[in-house]
Write a protein that holds these residues in place. Structure first.
Motif, short mmCIF file in Angstrom:
data_model
loop_
_atom_site.label_atom_id
_atom_site.label_comp_id
_atom_site.label_asym_id
_atom_site.label_seq_id
_atom_site.Cartn_x
_atom_site.Cartn_y
_atom_site.Cartn_z
N VAL A 1 14.49 -69.02 16.72
CA VAL A 1 15.63 -69.45 16.06
C VAL A 1 16.69 -69.00 16.41
O VAL A 1 17.68 -69.69 17.11
N LYS A 2 16.75 -67.85 16.54
CA LYS A 2 17.94 -67.08 17.26
C LYS A 2 18.19 -67.07 18.56
O LYS A 2 18.97 -67.47 19.51
N GLU A 3 16.72 -67.42 19.64
CA GLU A 3 17.11 -67.15 20.76
C GLU A 3 17.68 -69.03 21.34
O GLU A 3 18.03 -68.98 22.30
N GLU A 4 17.69 -69.62 20.18
CA GLU A 4 18.00 -71.59 20.18
C GLU A 4 19.29 -71.21 20.02
O GLU A 4 20.13 -72.07 20.69
N LEU A 5 19.10 -70.45 19.37
CA LEU A 5 20.75 -70.52 18.85
C LEU A 5 21.96 -70.04 19.93
O LEU A 5 23.04 -70.50 20.23
N VAL A 6 21.44 -69.10 20.32
CA VAL A 6 22.06 -68.79 21.79
C VAL A 6 21.87 -69.26 22.79
O VAL A 6 23.07 -69.86 23.36
N GLU A 7 21.12 -69.83 22.87
CA GLU A 7 21.04 -71.41 24.10
C GLU A 7 22.11 -72.49 23.60
O GLU A 7 23.09 -72.43 24.70
N LEU A 8 22.04 -72.75 22.13
CA LEU A 8 22.88 -73.72 22.27
C LEU A 8 24.50 -73.17 22.43
O LEU A 8 25.33 -73.45 22.23
N SER A 9 24.73 -72.27 21.87
CA SER A 9 25.44 -71.62 21.88
C SER A 9 27.01 -71.40 23.51
O SER A 9 27.39 -71.66 23.40
N ALA A 10 25.77 -70.65 24.30
CA ALA A 10 26.01 -71.01 25.83
C ALA A 10 26.20 -72.60 26.04
O ALA A 10 27.26 -72.81 26.77
N ILE A 11 25.54 -73.38 25.99
CA ILE A 11 26.18 -74.48 26.01
C ILE A 11 27.65 -75.04 25.01
O ILE A 11 28.36 -75.90 26.27
N GLN A 12 27.83 -74.65 24.09
CA GLN A 12 29.24 -74.85 23.89
C GLN A 12 30.66 -74.25 25.10
O GLN A 12 31.03 -74.55 25.26
N MET A 13 29.96 -73.47 25.86
CA MET A 13 31.17 -72.65 26.21
C MET A 13 30.60 -73.35 27.91
O MET A 13 31.94 -73.84 28.18
N LYS A 14 30.06 -73.46 28.14
CA LYS A 14 29.90 -74.38 29.40
C LYS A 14 30.20 -75.74 29.57
O LYS A 14 30.90 -76.03 30.34
N GLU A 15 30.14 -76.78 27.91
CA GLU A 15 30.99 -77.79 28.04
C GLU A 15 32.10 -77.16 28.14
O GLU A 15 33.31 -78.83 28.34
N GLY A 16 33.09 -76.39 27.10
CA GLY A 16 33.97 -76.70 27.00
C GLY A 16 35.33 -76.02 27.72
O GLY A 16 35.70 -76.41 28.00
N ARG A 17 34.59 -75.32 28.78
CA ARG A 17 34.28 -75.31 30.09
C ARG A 17 34.71 -76.46 31.06
O ARG A 17 36.33 -76.68 31.85
N ARG A 18 34.50 -77.22 31.30
CA ARG A 18 34.21 -78.27 31.80
C ARG A 18 34.90 -79.41 31.24
O ARG A 18 35.91 -80.16 32.23
#
Length: 204
Positions: free
Chosen positions: A139-156
């Motif tokens: 669960v922690k690994e998938e939360l980290v992955e989701l968090s990384a997507i937020q940063m990527k989409e936020g930059r976009r």
């Protein structure tokens, strides 16, 4: 005023109207892009990141409880944690998800279901605490992955907003130039009159 003069004035006014209308539509589109970008950064990225933080906090508290050697499983925290995580998952599902985000989010929900099943089984001794910890790690690994997507989409989204601002500034400069050219054209149209004057007849 002659018909020719009327046509000249109408043509000049139409040119001005078309320029104003065109620039207004372009500006509205650029400002719409900026508005959508700002709203998306807040509603779909900052809010989503806050939800991920809430779930991470619940998972972290569970992990602390299970990692305490010799202590009984934190049954009260298990129940409370599931309720809080369930609410956070519902809030996250209400945000706008990218295709990649949907895939990771579906995996996260499946992992959380597995975690709940293992926690329930732990209470009856059907699984070990180590197995529950493994589920928590997933669960922690998938939360980290989701968090990384937020940063990527936020930059976009931020890049899209900056691009819209740049386009708006460019069109502002073009509008100034177009207005100057149009002013000259209108003056030419209005002041122009065909030279059909007859030559004075020579006296015999």
């Amino acid at each position: 005023m002659t018909v020719f003069n009327k046509i000249k004035w109408v043509l000049g006014i139409v040119l001005v109207f078309l320029l104003v209308l065109t620039t207004n539509l372009v500006d509205r589109q650029n400002f719409r892009v900026m508005k959508d970008s700002i709203e998306a950064i807040y509603a779909d990225r900052l809010v989503a990141q806050d939800i991920i933080l809430d779930i991470s906090k619940e998972v972290w508290e569970k992990e602390i409880g299970y990692a305490s050697a010799g202590s009984p499983p934190p049954v009260d925290r298990i129940t409370t944690g599931h309720a809080g995580i369930g609410q956070a998952i519902d809030r996250f599902a209400a945000t706008t998800l990218t295709p990649q985000e949907e895939v990771v989010f579906d995996r996260l929900k499946a992992s959380l279901r597995e975690l709940k099943e293992r926690e329930d089984a732990l209470a009856t001794g059907q699984v070990s605490r180590r197995e529950v910890m493994e589920s928590l790690e997933t669960v922690k690994e998938e939360l980290v992955e989701l968090s990384a997507i937020q940063m990527k989409e936020g930059r976009r989204q931020l890049f899209a907003g900056k691009e819209a601002v740049g386009l708006a500034d460019l069109f502002t400069q073009l509008e100034i130039g177009a207005l100057l050219i149009l002013a000259v054209c209108v003056q030419v149209i209005i002041l122009y009159s065909p030279g059909f004057e007859k030559e004075p007849e020579e006296r015999a």
